[in-house]
Design an enzyme around this catalytic site. Structure first.
Site, PDB file in Angstrom:
ATOM      1  N   HIS A  70       0.824  -1.215   0.000  1.00  0.00           N
ATOM      2  CA  HIS A  70       0.000   0.000   0.000  1.00  0.00           C
ATOM      3  C   HIS A  70       0.856   1.263   0.000  1.00  0.00           C
ATOM      4  O   HIS A  70       0.448   2.295  -0.514  1.00  0.00           O
ATOM      5  CB  HIS A  70      -0.975  -0.030   1.178  1.00  0.00           C
ATOM      6  CG  HIS A  70      -2.095  -0.999   0.972  1.00  0.00           C
ATOM      7  ND1 HIS A  70      -3.422  -0.683   1.201  1.00  0.00           N
ATOM      8  CD2 HIS A  70      -2.099  -2.280   0.524  1.00  0.00           C
ATOM      9  CE1 HIS A  70      -4.175  -1.736   0.920  1.00  0.00           C
ATOM     10  NE2 HIS A  70      -3.398  -2.718   0.522  1.00  0.00           N
ATOM     11  N   ASP A  71       2.054   1.180   0.588  1.00  0.00           N
ATOM     12  CA  ASP A  71       2.949   2.338   0.508  1.00  0.00           C
ATOM     13  C   ASP A  71       3.504   2.481  -0.911  1.00  0.00           C
ATOM     14  O   ASP A  71       3.459   3.562  -1.501  1.00  0.00           O
ATOM     15  CB  ASP A  71       4.100   2.171   1.521  1.00  0.00           C
ATOM     16  CG  ASP A  71       4.928   3.436   1.636  1.00  0.00           C
ATOM     17  OD1 ASP A  71       4.330   4.543   1.618  1.00  0.00           O
ATOM     18  OD2 ASP A  71       6.167   3.339   1.740  1.00  0.00           O
ATOM     19  N   ASP A  91       8.057   5.157  -0.343  1.00  0.00           N
ATOM     20  CA  ASP A  91       8.770   6.254   0.325  1.00  0.00           C
ATOM     21  C   ASP A  91       8.337   6.438   1.782  1.00  0.00           C
ATOM     22  O   ASP A  91       8.769   7.389   2.444  1.00  0.00           O
ATOM     23  CB  ASP A  91       8.544   7.572  -0.443  1.00  0.00           C
ATOM     24  CG  ASP A  91       7.071   7.975  -0.473  1.00  0.00           C
ATOM     25  OD1 ASP A  91       6.212   7.177  -0.016  1.00  0.00           O
ATOM     26  OD2 ASP A  91       6.773   9.087  -0.952  1.00  0.00           O
ATOM     27  N   SER A  93       5.412   7.281   2.814  1.00  0.00           N
ATOM     28  CA  SER A  93       4.413   8.353   2.994  1.00  0.00           C
ATOM     29  C   SER A  93       3.183   7.860   3.762  1.00  0.00           C
ATOM     30  O   SER A  93       2.531   8.648   4.449  1.00  0.00           O
ATOM     31  CB  SER A  93       3.987   8.932   1.635  1.00  0.00           C
ATOM     32  OG  SER A  93       3.312   7.959   0.877  1.00  0.00           O
ATOM     33  N   HIS A 198      -1.001 -13.173  -0.892  1.00  0.00           N
ATOM     34  CA  HIS A 198      -2.277 -13.582  -0.283  1.00  0.00           C
ATOM     35  C   HIS A 198      -2.245 -15.034   0.222  1.00  0.00           C
ATOM     36  O   HIS A 198      -3.238 -15.517   0.765  1.00  0.00           O
ATOM     37  CB  HIS A 198      -3.432 -13.349  -1.267  1.00  0.00           C
ATOM     38  CG  HIS A 198      -3.825 -11.898  -1.376  1.00  0.00           C
ATOM     39  ND1 HIS A 198      -4.838 -11.445  -2.179  1.00  0.00           N
ATOM     40  CD2 HIS A 198      -3.338 -10.786  -0.756  1.00  0.00           C
ATOM     41  CE1 HIS A 198      -4.961 -10.122  -2.068  1.00  0.00           C
ATOM     42  NE2 HIS A 198      -4.054  -9.700  -1.212  1.00  0.00           N
ATOM     43  N   THR A 199      -1.114 -15.720   0.053  1.00  0.00           N
ATOM     44  CA  THR A 199      -0.970 -17.045   0.663  1.00  0.00           C
ATOM     45  C   THR A 199      -0.604 -16.931   2.146  1.00  0.00           C
ATOM     46  O   THR A 199      -0.662 -17.908   2.891  1.00  0.00           O
ATOM     47  CB  THR A 199       0.084 -17.906  -0.078  1.00  0.00           C
ATOM     48  OG1 THR A 199       0.099 -19.213   0.514  1.00  0.00           O
ATOM     49  CG2 THR A 199       1.490 -17.353   0.032  1.00  0.00           C
ATOM     50  N   ASP A 204      -9.668  -8.709   7.724  1.00  0.00           N
ATOM     51  CA  ASP A 204     -10.403  -8.279   8.928  1.00  0.00           C
ATOM     52  C   ASP A 204     -11.636  -7.480   8.568  1.00  0.00           C
ATOM     53  O   ASP A 204     -12.597  -7.418   9.329  1.00  0.00           O
ATOM     54  CB  ASP A 204      -9.510  -7.359   9.785  1.00  0.00           C
ATOM     55  CG  ASP A 204      -8.437  -8.136  10.531  1.00  0.00           C
ATOM     56  OD1 ASP A 204      -8.620  -9.352  10.739  1.00  0.00           O
ATOM     57  OD2 ASP A 204      -7.412  -7.526  10.902  1.00  0.00           O
ATOM     58  N   ASP A 223       3.023 -21.096   0.639  1.00  0.00           N
ATOM     59  CA  ASP A 223       2.904 -22.228  -0.288  1.00  0.00           C
ATOM     60  C   ASP A 223       1.958 -21.849  -1.420  1.00  0.00           C
ATOM     61  O   ASP A 223       1.557 -20.693  -1.548  1.00  0.00           O
ATOM     62  CB  ASP A 223       2.410 -23.476   0.466  1.00  0.00           C
ATOM     63  CG  ASP A 223       1.056 -23.227   1.146  1.00  0.00           C
ATOM     64  OD1 ASP A 223       0.402 -22.202   0.855  1.00  0.00           O
ATOM     65  OD2 ASP A 223       0.661 -24.063   1.982  1.00  0.00           O
TER      66      ASP A 223
HETATM   67  C1  HEM Z   1      -5.342  -6.605  -6.974  1.00  0.00           C
HETATM   68  C2  HEM Z   1      -4.590  -6.212  -5.983  1.00  0.00           C
HETATM   69  C3  HEM Z   1      -4.964  -6.385  -4.550  1.00  0.00           C
HETATM   70  C4  HEM Z   1      -6.168  -6.227  -3.923  1.00  0.00           C
HETATM   71  C5  HEM Z   1      -7.475  -5.786  -4.544  1.00  0.00           C
HETATM   72  C6  HEM Z   1      -5.971  -6.563  -2.541  1.00  0.00           C
HETATM   73  C7  HEM Z   1      -6.960  -6.504  -1.575  1.00  0.00           C
HETATM   74  C8  HEM Z   1      -6.815  -6.938  -0.276  1.00  0.00           C
HETATM   75  C9  HEM Z   1      -7.850  -6.915   0.726  1.00  0.00           C
HETATM   76  C10 HEM Z   1      -9.269  -6.402   0.520  1.00  0.00           C
HETATM   77  C11 HEM Z   1      -7.343  -7.439   1.862  1.00  0.00           C
HETATM   78  C12 HEM Z   1      -8.065  -7.643   3.187  1.00  0.00           C
HETATM   79  C13 HEM Z   1      -7.849  -6.477   4.121  1.00  0.00           C
HETATM   80  C14 HEM Z   1      -8.671  -6.647   5.377  1.00  0.00           C
HETATM   81  O1  HEM Z   1      -9.898  -6.728   5.274  1.00  0.00           O
HETATM   82  O2  HEM Z   1      -8.085  -6.737   6.487  1.00  0.00           O
HETATM   83  C15 HEM Z   1      -5.971  -7.785   1.588  1.00  0.00           C
HETATM   84  C16 HEM Z   1      -5.127  -8.340   2.503  1.00  0.00           C
HETATM   85  C17 HEM Z   1      -3.784  -8.520   2.265  1.00  0.00           C
HETATM   86  N1  HEM Z   1      -3.091  -8.158   1.132  1.00  0.00           N
HETATM   87 FE1  HEM Z   1      -3.878  -7.630  -0.618  1.00  0.00          FE
HETATM   88  N2  HEM Z   1      -4.678  -6.925  -2.352  1.00  0.00           N
HETATM   89  C18 HEM Z   1      -4.024  -6.819  -3.544  1.00  0.00           C
HETATM   90  C19 HEM Z   1      -2.695  -7.034  -3.753  1.00  0.00           C
HETATM   91  C20 HEM Z   1      -1.767  -7.267  -2.765  1.00  0.00           C
HETATM   92  C21 HEM Z   1      -0.347  -7.226  -2.939  1.00  0.00           C
HETATM   93  C22 HEM Z   1       0.360  -6.895  -4.236  1.00  0.00           C
HETATM   94  C23 HEM Z   1       0.197  -7.505  -1.718  1.00  0.00           C
HETATM   95  C24 HEM Z   1       1.649  -7.578  -1.308  1.00  0.00           C
HETATM   96  C25 HEM Z   1       2.654  -7.639  -2.124  1.00  0.00           C
HETATM   97  C26 HEM Z   1      -0.884  -7.762  -0.809  1.00  0.00           C
HETATM   98  C27 HEM Z   1      -0.734  -8.186   0.484  1.00  0.00           C
HETATM   99  C28 HEM Z   1      -1.777  -8.459   1.336  1.00  0.00           C
HETATM  100  C29 HEM Z   1      -1.618  -9.100   2.628  1.00  0.00           C
HETATM  101  C30 HEM Z   1      -0.328  -9.675   3.195  1.00  0.00           C
HETATM  102  C31 HEM Z   1      -2.891  -9.113   3.222  1.00  0.00           C
HETATM  103  C32 HEM Z   1      -3.256  -9.692   4.586  1.00  0.00           C
HETATM  104  C33 HEM Z   1      -3.248  -8.648   5.668  1.00  0.00           C
HETATM  105  C34 HEM Z   1      -3.601  -9.272   7.014  1.00  0.00           C
HETATM  106  O3  HEM Z   1      -3.707 -10.497   7.126  1.00  0.00           O
HETATM  107  O4  HEM Z   1      -3.751  -8.498   7.972  1.00  0.00           O
HETATM  108  N3  HEM Z   1      -2.054  -7.583  -1.471  1.00  0.00           N
HETATM  109  N4  HEM Z   1      -5.677  -7.468   0.294  1.00  0.00           N
END
Ligand code: HEM
Length: 360
Positions: A70-71, A91, A93, A198-199, A204, A223
């Protein structure tokens, strides 16, 4: 005379060669390729002990990895071309200007980890941009099966907040997601590779009635289960249903984002998605390369120092790629038009429910 000259030239070459490969020994006896990286060891120890609860792959690691994205994705050459500020990329921000950026809709829930990381930055001599990417790389190393991510040191302080609407939402179309990533410099294949994150992830806020609901059945292991399980037919909502950006998942206790579901089934990305299903090495290499790019979005790499050898080496993956118990190849929604879905063993036993990721 000529022989003597040659001998001393050879000796000189040997000395400078040794200097090149000799590692710097830091105050605590640990070594790194560059003495400038020594300052990171105390920060590494603090992060492992006090941010990641002694080196776990738990909630804070997941949140810290999400924060790296997100950063960094706050960067838009398209906006710059319109004469607007397009954001500074990776950066820091999001922390430096957290009062502006954390309320953005796509950053829902990110204020938790921002608040947790801020005191770490305050007690060490490190910029917010460096800290976010450093903590993310260390966090990933706690997850078995992950690659050892790169870490370059030297991001200057952010000067302005990122503009809103640059972070993709789970209800965005594939067209809009690929366009947004394309603007920031990422190909469709790199988008799929980045989604390996997302693995080791849970949601939340997508369905606030079931916090900590993971995207796959193994959120503590890097995995390929995420790529397998998102390809299975969705049959249920783990919580209330009807939430924006959520579609049905194949397992109780597991949540599926609409964006993940669509990227797994779109002709531009489906074969890349499926290619990770039974290829852990490809998964690791592609994620490592895409994360290396993400971590320096908007930065001048020529001014940075490579401190990658500070990042711990992750443990190997545990378990084997499989279909969850009670499901079969008939539940796979084949989307790649050119290659059949790999044959996988099914976990023995009755259908199971995925437990939530505990808060820590
Ligand atoms: C199409 C792109 C993406 C979308 C739409 C997306 C959307 C989301 C959403 C909605 C969540 C759940 C947040 C919550 O409700 O707590 C999430 C969690 C997460 N996203 Fe993504 N994401 C995307 C790409 C990425 C990328 C590129 C990364 C890292 C390189 C990433 C890493 C994570 C991680 C690690 C979580 C888990 C956070 C937690 O367990 O607290 N995401 N994402």
């Amino acid at each position: 005379m000529a022989f003597k000259l040659l001998a001393s030239l050879l000796a000189l070459a040997a000395v400078s060669n040794a200097a090149l490969i000799r590692k710097a020994t830091c105050a605590d006896g640990r070594t790194t390729a560059n003495a400038a990286c020594c300052a990171l060891f105390p920060i590494l120890d603090d992060i492992q002990e006090n941010l990641f609860d002694g080196g776990e792959c738990g909630e804070e690691v997941h949140e810290s990895l999400r924060l790296t994205f997100h950063d960094a994705i706050g960067f838009s050459p398209a906006l710059t071309a319109q004469g607007k500020f397009g954001g500074g990329g990776a950066d820091g921000s999001l922390i430096t200007f957290d009062e502006i950026e954390t309320p953005f809709h796509a950053n829902g829930g990110i204020d938790d980890i921002v608040d947790v990381q801020k005191p770490f930055i305050a007690r060490h001599n490190i910029t917010a941009g460096d800290f976010i990417q450093f903590a993310g790389a260390i966090g990933v190393s706690n997850c078995p099966g992950a690659p050892q991510l790169e870490f370059l040191l030297g991001r200057p302080e952010a000067t302005q907040a990122s503009p809103d609407l640059l972070v993709p939402e789970p209800f965005d179309t594939v067209d809009s997601i690929l366009a947004r990533f394309g603007d920031a410099g990422f190909s469709p294949a790199e988008v799929v590779a980045l989604l390996a994150s997302h693995t080791i992830a849970a949601a939340d806020h997508v369905d606030p009635s079931i916090p900590g609901t993971p995207f796959d059945s193994t959120p503590g292991v890097f995995d390929s289960q995420f790529f397998i399980e998102v390809q299975l037919r969705g049959t249920l909502f783990p919580g209330t249903g009807g939430n924006q950006g959520e579609v049905e998942s194949p397992l109780a206790g597991e949540i599926r984002l609409q964006s993940d579901s669509e990227l797994a089934r779109d002709s531009r990305t489906a074969c890349e998605w499926q290619s990770f299903v039974d290829n852990q090495t490809k998964l690791q290499n592609a994620f490592k390369a895409a994360m290396a790019k993400l971590a320096v979005v908007g930065q001048d790499v020529s001014q940075m120092i490579d401190c990658s050898d500070i990042i711990p080496v992750p443990k190997p993956v545990t378990g084997q790629a499989h279909l969850p118990a009670g499901l079969s190849h008939n539940d796979v929604e084949q989307a790649c038009a050119t290659v059949a879905f790999p044959t996988l063993p099914t976990d023995p036993g009755p259908v199971t429910s995925v437990p939530p990721v505990p808060p820590s």
